[in-house]
Design a protein around this motif. Structure first.
Motif, short mmCIF file in Angstrom:
data_model
loop_
_atom_site.label_atom_id
_atom_site.label_comp_id
_atom_site.label_asym_id
_atom_site.label_seq_id
_atom_site.Cartn_x
_atom_site.Cartn_y
_atom_site.Cartn_z
N GLN A 12 0.81 -1.22 0.00
CA GLN A 12 0.00 0.00 0.00
C GLN A 12 0.84 1.27 0.00
O GLN A 12 0.30 2.38 -0.11
CB GLN A 12 -0.97 -0.01 1.18
N CYS A 13 2.17 1.14 0.08
CA CYS A 13 3.07 2.30 0.04
C CYS A 13 3.64 2.56 -1.35
O CYS A 13 4.40 3.51 -1.54
CB CYS A 13 4.23 2.10 1.02
N LYS A 23 18.10 12.55 4.56
CA LYS A 23 16.80 12.83 3.94
C LYS A 23 15.64 12.09 4.60
O LYS A 23 14.48 12.48 4.44
CB LYS A 23 16.85 12.48 2.45
N GLY A 24 15.93 11.03 5.32
CA GLY A 24 14.87 10.23 5.92
C GLY A 24 14.35 9.17 4.96
O GLY A 24 14.48 9.31 3.74
N PRO A 25 13.76 8.08 5.50
CA PRO A 25 13.20 7.03 4.65
C PRO A 25 11.97 7.51 3.90
O PRO A 25 11.16 8.29 4.42
CB PRO A 25 12.82 5.92 5.64
N LEU A 46 2.88 14.18 4.32
CA LEU A 46 2.95 12.74 4.45
C LEU A 46 1.62 12.07 4.08
O LEU A 46 0.55 12.62 4.31
CB LEU A 46 3.32 12.36 5.89
N THR A 47 1.72 10.89 3.52
CA THR A 47 0.56 10.06 3.23
C THR A 47 0.47 8.95 4.28
O THR A 47 1.47 8.31 4.59
CB THR A 47 0.67 9.42 1.84
N ARG A 100 10.73 11.03 5.35
CA ARG A 100 11.10 12.00 4.32
C ARG A 100 9.86 12.80 3.90
O ARG A 100 8.76 12.25 3.77
CB ARG A 100 11.68 11.28 3.10
N PRO A 101 9.97 14.11 3.68
CA PRO A 101 8.84 14.88 3.16
C PRO A 101 8.26 14.24 1.90
O PRO A 101 9.00 13.73 1.06
CB PRO A 101 9.46 16.25 2.87
N ALA A 102 6.93 14.23 1.83
CA ALA A 102 6.17 13.58 0.76
C ALA A 102 6.27 12.06 0.83
O ALA A 102 5.89 11.37 -0.11
CB ALA A 102 6.58 14.07 -0.62
N GLY A 103 6.74 11.53 1.96
CA GLY A 103 6.83 10.09 2.14
C GLY A 103 5.52 9.48 2.60
O GLY A 103 4.49 10.16 2.74
#
Length: 389
Positions: A180-181, A252-254, A328-329, A300-303
């Motif tokens: 789902q990601c 950046k983050g995952p 984030l979603t 991460r932004p937009a992650g």
């Protein structure tokens, strides 16, 4: 028959209870050959889920042989070998037709109670409180399966119980958490929790082709099991999760963060975790959401944040402003088990994965009460318990 029954917090007993009987034409009675203790069962064991009653039969991860079917059940016959998904589905309502099986509109027979708690009822679940229908679970010698003509997965010949048992819950749960990601080949996937669901999530992310899979826990045996599959382990008792994740992702983050822990997260000596424990003890908060807070901060932004871990009620101090401003979603929910059965059975049949790798303890049903504590305490190297009624 013998069954593991709930009698209060930390009080599971192996009792003698009445055998189940056919109550509806679509029912089936299944003789349980193998069942398991799930991490979600520990929420009941620890007294954190409402609407449990003395004598409720536990367990939602089980399989066995059909011994009797109702008059309107034309898809099963005595002798069929089946895995039973933990979500009970009618297969006919609007949500089932859309493949959203965990929110079946007809299978929760305590819909009025669940509507008050959640706004709209979710599907009925086996052995998981009266809020989800009050159905007897599968940690027993026999179980009644409602809507059994749809709530089942037939087992192909040549596969053992241990290979297919986890199709009923933890394997599709880990798979859905990743699928789902919309994971891309360039993505880093960070998974909090290396218990049974976390282990299946690690392997699902690797099978789907994530660039890097990272797992966070503090139990050496769990971290070693995940690392053996190719995950990068982080022991949160020994190093900063946020610092290590930023190091692994070049600051950046995952892109994807997955919560395979849920309402009972541990966090070493972090202040927010200690506050959660105090609030939970005095009933000012139902769940301990340290993992959820940490994921929002480090993602991460937009992650995408995916939540297969079970939450039961009201959370405190969630940094929702950070989630909104980072774009984030969130994807979450109980598992739509039947949606994934075809491809997961194929993966097992083609020997791309053998889910039995996660089993560390196998015992008779009568030893179940003691193994609840062993599993909860992560003692004796325990990662997954399988019981044989």
């Amino acid at each position: 028959m013998r069954a593991l029954c709930w009698h209060g917090k930390h009080d599971i007993r192996c009792d003698t209870v009445p055998d189940p009987v056919i109550e509806d034409g679509r029912d089936a009675i299944v003789k349980v050959t193998t069942c398991a203790i799930c991490g979600s069962d520990l929420h009941l064991f620890d007294g954190l889920m409402p609407s449990m009653e003395h004598g409720d039969v536990m367990g939602h991860e089980f399989m066995g042989e059909v011994v009797e079917v109702g008059k309107n059940n034309h898809t099963l016959k005595p002798g069929d070998r089946v895995v039973v998904p933990f979500t009970i589905i009618c297969g006919e309502c609007d949500q089932c037709r859309r493949g959203n099986f965990s929110v079946c509109e007809r299978s929760n027979r305590n819909k009025a109670m669940a509507d008050k708690a959640f706004g709209h009822a979710t599907a009925g679940l086996f052995g998981y409180s009266h809020l989800t229908g009050g159905y007897a679970g599968g940690q027993a010698e026999y179980v009644r399966v409602p809507f059994a003509d749809r709530t089942h997965v037939k087992v192909p010949e040549g596969l053992t119980d241990e290979q297919v048992l986890f199709l009923g819950d933890i394997f599709p749960t880990g798979w859905q958490a990743v699928v789902q990601c919309d994971v891309q080949p360039t993505d880093s996937v960070a998974i909090w929790g290396a218990g049974p669901v976390g282990q299946m999530t690690v392997r699902s992310a690797l099978l789907i082709g994530a660039r890097q899979v990272i797992v966070i826990d503090r139990v050496p045996e769990r971290l070693a099991m995940a690392a053996s599959a190719g995950a990068v382990p982080i022991n949160f008792d020994e190093e900063s999760v946020i610092e290590r994740l930023n190091e692994l992702t070049h600051g950046k983050g995952p892109e994807v963060c997955i919560d395979a822990v849920g309402m009972e997260s541990h966090a070493g000596r972090s202040l927010d975790s200690m506050v959660d424990r105090v609030k939970q003890a005095v009933m000012l908060e139902t769940d301990r959401p340290h993992v959820l807070r940490e994921m929002i901060y480090v993602c991460r932004p937009a992650g995408t944040i995916s939540i297969p871990g079970v939450y039961g009620g009201l959370l405190d101090k969630i940094p929702f402003g950070a989630a909104m401003n980072k774009g984030l979603t969130f994807r979450m929910g109980q598992t739509h088990v039947n949606r994934w059965m075809g491809e997961l059975l194929e993966l097992i049949d083609n020997k791309r994965i053998d889910p039995s790798f996660v089993i560390t303890h196998t015992a008779p049903l009568e030893q179940g009460p003691g193994l609840y504590k062993t599993f909860r305490d992560k003692a004796d190297g325990c990662i997954k318990v399988v019981l044989k009624p």
